[in-house]
Write a protein that holds these residues in place. Structure first.
Motif, PDB file in Angstrom:
ATOM      1  N   ASP A 101       0.843  -1.202   0.000  1.00  0.00           N
ATOM      2  CA  ASP A 101       0.000   0.000   0.000  1.00  0.00           C
ATOM      3  C   ASP A 101       0.872   1.243   0.000  1.00  0.00           C
ATOM      4  O   ASP A 101       1.784   1.380   0.820  1.00  0.00           O
ATOM      5  CB  ASP A 101      -0.901   0.014   1.242  1.00  0.00           C
ATOM      6  N   VAL A 102       0.517   2.168  -0.912  1.00  0.00           N
ATOM      7  CA  VAL A 102       1.204   3.447  -1.004  1.00  0.00           C
ATOM      8  C   VAL A 102       0.464   4.437  -0.109  1.00  0.00           C
ATOM      9  O   VAL A 102      -0.730   4.266   0.175  1.00  0.00           O
ATOM     10  CB  VAL A 102       1.214   3.919  -2.478  1.00  0.00           C
ATOM     11  N   LYS A 103       1.129   5.482   0.324  1.00  0.00           N
ATOM     12  CA  LYS A 103       0.506   6.500   1.175  1.00  0.00           C
ATOM     13  C   LYS A 103      -0.745   7.063   0.513  1.00  0.00           C
ATOM     14  O   LYS A 103      -0.807   7.215  -0.708  1.00  0.00           O
ATOM     15  CB  LYS A 103       1.490   7.635   1.460  1.00  0.00           C
ATOM     16  N   GLN A 104      -1.729   7.406   1.315  1.00  0.00           N
ATOM     17  CA  GLN A 104      -3.024   7.876   0.816  1.00  0.00           C
ATOM     18  C   GLN A 104      -2.953   9.259   0.173  1.00  0.00           C
ATOM     19  O   GLN A 104      -3.788   9.583  -0.667  1.00  0.00           O
ATOM     20  CB  GLN A 104      -4.056   7.881   1.954  1.00  0.00           C
ATOM     21  N   ASP A 105      -1.989  10.079   0.529  1.00  0.00           N
ATOM     22  CA  ASP A 105      -1.922  11.435  -0.035  1.00  0.00           C
ATOM     23  C   ASP A 105      -1.309  11.471  -1.436  1.00  0.00           C
ATOM     24  O   ASP A 105      -1.291  12.508  -2.081  1.00  0.00           O
ATOM     25  CB  ASP A 105      -1.157  12.367   0.911  1.00  0.00           C
ATOM     26  N   ILE A 106      -0.841  10.339  -1.929  1.00  0.00           N
ATOM     27  CA  ILE A 106      -0.266  10.263  -3.272  1.00  0.00           C
ATOM     28  C   ILE A 106      -1.385   9.971  -4.276  1.00  0.00           C
ATOM     29  O   ILE A 106      -2.187   9.063  -4.043  1.00  0.00           O
ATOM     30  CB  ILE A 106       0.824   9.162  -3.334  1.00  0.00           C
ATOM     31  N   PRO A 107      -1.455  10.715  -5.399  1.00  0.00           N
ATOM     32  CA  PRO A 107      -2.491  10.457  -6.415  1.00  0.00           C
ATOM     33  C   PRO A 107      -2.349   9.052  -7.025  1.00  0.00           C
ATOM     34  O   PRO A 107      -1.251   8.485  -7.053  1.00  0.00           O
ATOM     35  CB  PRO A 107      -2.245  11.525  -7.481  1.00  0.00           C
ATOM     36  N   ASP A 108      -3.479   8.506  -7.519  1.00  0.00           N
ATOM     37  CA  ASP A 108      -3.498   7.136  -8.043  1.00  0.00           C
ATOM     38  C   ASP A 108      -2.511   6.925  -9.193  1.00  0.00           C
ATOM     39  O   ASP A 108      -1.817   5.910  -9.241  1.00  0.00           O
ATOM     40  CB  ASP A 108      -4.908   6.756  -8.514  1.00  0.00           C
ATOM     41  N   GLU A 110       0.220   8.550  -9.871  1.00  0.00           N
ATOM     42  CA  GLU A 110       1.576   8.593  -9.326  1.00  0.00           C
ATOM     43  C   GLU A 110       1.895   7.300  -8.563  1.00  0.00           C
ATOM     44  O   GLU A 110       2.999   6.764  -8.646  1.00  0.00           O
ATOM     45  CB  GLU A 110       1.713   9.798  -8.394  1.00  0.00           C
ATOM     46  N   ALA A 111       0.921   6.784  -7.821  1.00  0.00           N
ATOM     47  CA  ALA A 111       1.118   5.537  -7.071  1.00  0.00           C
ATOM     48  C   ALA A 111       1.400   4.384  -8.024  1.00  0.00           C
ATOM     49  O   ALA A 111       2.255   3.531  -7.743  1.00  0.00           O
ATOM     50  CB  ALA A 111      -0.113   5.238  -6.219  1.00  0.00           C
ATOM     51  N   GLU A 112       0.706   4.359  -9.154  1.00  0.00           N
ATOM     52  CA  GLU A 112       0.939   3.309 -10.162  1.00  0.00           C
ATOM     53  C   GLU A 112       2.377   3.375 -10.675  1.00  0.00           C
ATOM     54  O   GLU A 112       3.059   2.354 -10.789  1.00  0.00           O
ATOM     55  CB  GLU A 112      -0.063   3.493 -11.308  1.00  0.00           C
ATOM     56  N   LYS A 113       2.855   4.572 -10.976  1.00  0.00           N
ATOM     57  CA  LYS A 113       4.237   4.741 -11.464  1.00  0.00           C
ATOM     58  C   LYS A 113       5.242   4.311 -10.398  1.00  0.00           C
ATOM     59  O   LYS A 113       6.240   3.654 -10.707  1.00  0.00           O
ATOM     60  CB  LYS A 113       4.490   6.203 -11.846  1.00  0.00           C
ATOM     61  N   ILE A 114       4.968   4.662  -9.154  1.00  0.00           N
ATOM     62  CA  ILE A 114       5.889   4.315  -8.062  1.00  0.00           C
ATOM     63  C   ILE A 114       5.985   2.795  -7.913  1.00  0.00           C
ATOM     64  O   ILE A 114       7.076   2.242  -7.774  1.00  0.00           O
ATOM     65  CB  ILE A 114       5.430   4.979  -6.742  1.00  0.00           C
ATOM     66  N   MET A 115       4.840   2.125  -7.963  1.00  0.00           N
ATOM     67  CA  MET A 115       4.871   0.666  -7.806  1.00  0.00           C
ATOM     68  C   MET A 115       5.562  -0.013  -8.990  1.00  0.00           C
ATOM     69  O   MET A 115       6.216  -1.038  -8.809  1.00  0.00           O
ATOM     70  CB  MET A 115       3.461   0.130  -7.596  1.00  0.00           C
ATOM     71  N   LYS A 116       5.432   0.550 -10.186  1.00  0.00           N
ATOM     72  CA  LYS A 116       6.166   0.016 -11.343  1.00  0.00           C
ATOM     73  C   LYS A 116       7.670   0.167 -11.133  1.00  0.00           C
ATOM     74  O   LYS A 116       8.442  -0.731 -11.455  1.00  0.00           O
ATOM     75  CB  LYS A 116       5.750   0.737 -12.623  1.00  0.00           C
ATOM     76  N   ILE A 117       8.066   1.323 -10.589  1.00  0.00           N
ATOM     77  CA  ILE A 117       9.493   1.549 -10.314  1.00  0.00           C
ATOM     78  C   ILE A 117       9.988   0.557  -9.268  1.00  0.00           C
ATOM     79  O   ILE A 117      11.080  -0.014  -9.402  1.00  0.00           O
ATOM     80  CB  ILE A 117       9.733   3.012  -9.859  1.00  0.00           C
ATOM     81  N   TRP A 118       9.192   0.318  -8.225  1.00  0.00           N
ATOM     82  CA  TRP A 118       9.586  -0.653  -7.197  1.00  0.00           C
ATOM     83  C   TRP A 118       9.729  -2.045  -7.805  1.00  0.00           C
ATOM     84  O   TRP A 118      10.674  -2.770  -7.499  1.00  0.00           O
ATOM     85  CB  TRP A 118       8.570  -0.678  -6.068  1.00  0.00           C
ATOM     86  N   GLN A 119       8.784  -2.416  -8.645  1.00  0.00           N
ATOM     87  CA  GLN A 119       8.839  -3.735  -9.281  1.00  0.00           C
ATOM     88  C   GLN A 119      10.111  -3.861 -10.126  1.00  0.00           C
ATOM     89  O   GLN A 119      10.821  -4.866 -10.043  1.00  0.00           O
ATOM     90  CB  GLN A 119       7.609  -3.954 -10.161  1.00  0.00           C
ATOM     91  N   THR A 120      10.402  -2.836 -10.906  1.00  0.00           N
ATOM     92  CA  THR A 120      11.606  -2.861 -11.741  1.00  0.00           C
ATOM     93  C   THR A 120      12.863  -2.913 -10.887  1.00  0.00           C
ATOM     94  O   THR A 120      13.814  -3.653 -11.191  1.00  0.00           O
ATOM     95  CB  THR A 120      11.637  -1.631 -12.659  1.00  0.00           C
ATOM     96  N   SER A 121      12.882  -2.144  -9.799  1.00  0.00           N
ATOM     97  CA  SER A 121      14.051  -2.145  -8.917  1.00  0.00           C
ATOM     98  C   SER A 121      14.281  -3.530  -8.318  1.00  0.00           C
ATOM     99  O   SER A 121      15.419  -4.001  -8.240  1.00  0.00           O
ATOM    100  CB  SER A 121      13.863  -1.128  -7.792  1.00  0.00           C
ATOM    101  N   LYS A 137      -4.078   2.596  -5.066  1.00  0.00           N
ATOM    102  CA  LYS A 137      -2.899   2.703  -4.205  1.00  0.00           C
ATOM    103  C   LYS A 137      -2.508   1.372  -3.579  1.00  0.00           C
ATOM    104  O   LYS A 137      -1.749   1.332  -2.620  1.00  0.00           O
ATOM    105  CB  LYS A 137      -3.181   3.730  -3.100  1.00  0.00           C
ATOM    106  N   ARG A 138      -3.011   0.279  -4.120  1.00  0.00           N
ATOM    107  CA  ARG A 138      -2.723  -1.041  -3.539  1.00  0.00           C
ATOM    108  C   ARG A 138      -2.468  -2.053  -4.647  1.00  0.00           C
ATOM    109  O   ARG A 138      -3.151  -2.063  -5.658  1.00  0.00           O
ATOM    110  CB  ARG A 138      -3.903  -1.494  -2.693  1.00  0.00           C
ATOM    111  N   SER A 139      -1.467  -2.905  -4.430  1.00  0.00           N
ATOM    112  CA  SER A 139      -1.129  -3.970  -5.380  1.00  0.00           C
ATOM    113  C   SER A 139      -0.732  -5.225  -4.630  1.00  0.00           C
ATOM    114  O   SER A 139      -0.372  -5.177  -3.454  1.00  0.00           O
ATOM    115  CB  SER A 139       0.043  -3.551  -6.281  1.00  0.00           C
TER     116      SER A 139
END
Length: 190
Positions: A101-108, A110-121, A137-139
């Motif tokens: 789960d990504v923080k609630q104050d982050i837009p959806d 942006e949260a999708e991009k962040i989780m893609k970056i985490w997956q790639t990392s 905000k959840r995957s």
């Protein structure tokens, strides 16, 4: 004329009797599928199942995960007080899911991009992972090798955008999440 009709009827009768006899003498294997009855289908099913039983057994690594024999674990070599070591030892060779789960104050978006970056990392660090978005905000992060989930969890809790991860019934809050900060402030009050 009567004679020709009698000959035709006789010929037709002989031909129909011959065809019926021919159908009776055909093996059930030689029959057209449209001419088969329930007994023929039962024999066909029995033959099919016989062939399945004759196949060689698959190697353990080729079996589906739920049919593989359990790996022997030597608990004397594992620190049982450390839950991370227990998960690594017991989930080796098994798939495992982690909810992220990504923080609630982050837009959806942006949260999708962040989780893609985490997956790639994580994949760049040789951690095999599939990501399945549930909500904005959840995957679900799916690990084919469950023991890698601990390294992924340790990476994720260090990320500033992470709220929390759930792994094996345990919730781990991110280092920068509001829950983590409130826990820290409670400890300092005591």
């Amino acid at each position: 004329m009567k004679f020709s009709v009698i000959i035709l009827l006789s010929f037709y009768l002989i031909l129909s009797v011959y065809c019926e006899e021919k159908k009776k003498t055909l093996s059930w294997k030689d029959k057209n599928i449209m001419d088969m009855n329930d007994a023929d289908f039962e024999r066909l099913l029995d033959q099919w199942e016989e062939n399945d039983e004759e196949k060689e057994e698959l190697a353990p690594d080729e079996l589906p995960e739920h049919l593989r024999p359990a790996k022997k674990i030597d608990f004397s070599k594992i620190d049982t007080t450390n839950p991370d070591e227990l998960v690594k030892a017991t989930k080796t060779g098994k798939s495992l899911m982690m909810f992220v789960d990504v923080k609630q104050d982050i837009p959806d978006d942006e949260a999708e991009k962040i989780m893609k970056i985490w997956q790639t990392s994580l994949q760049n660090n040789h951690i095999v992972i599939d990501r399945y978005p549930i909500e904005g905000k959840r995957s679900i992060f799916m690990f084919k090798e469950g023991s890698q989930s601990i390294d992924a969890k340790n990476f994720l809790i260090e990320q500033p955008e992470l709220d929390h991860v759930s792994l094996e019934g345990q919730t781990y809050h991110g280092k920068y999440s509001s829950q983590q900060k409130s826990k820290g402030s409670k400890k300092s009050e005591l």
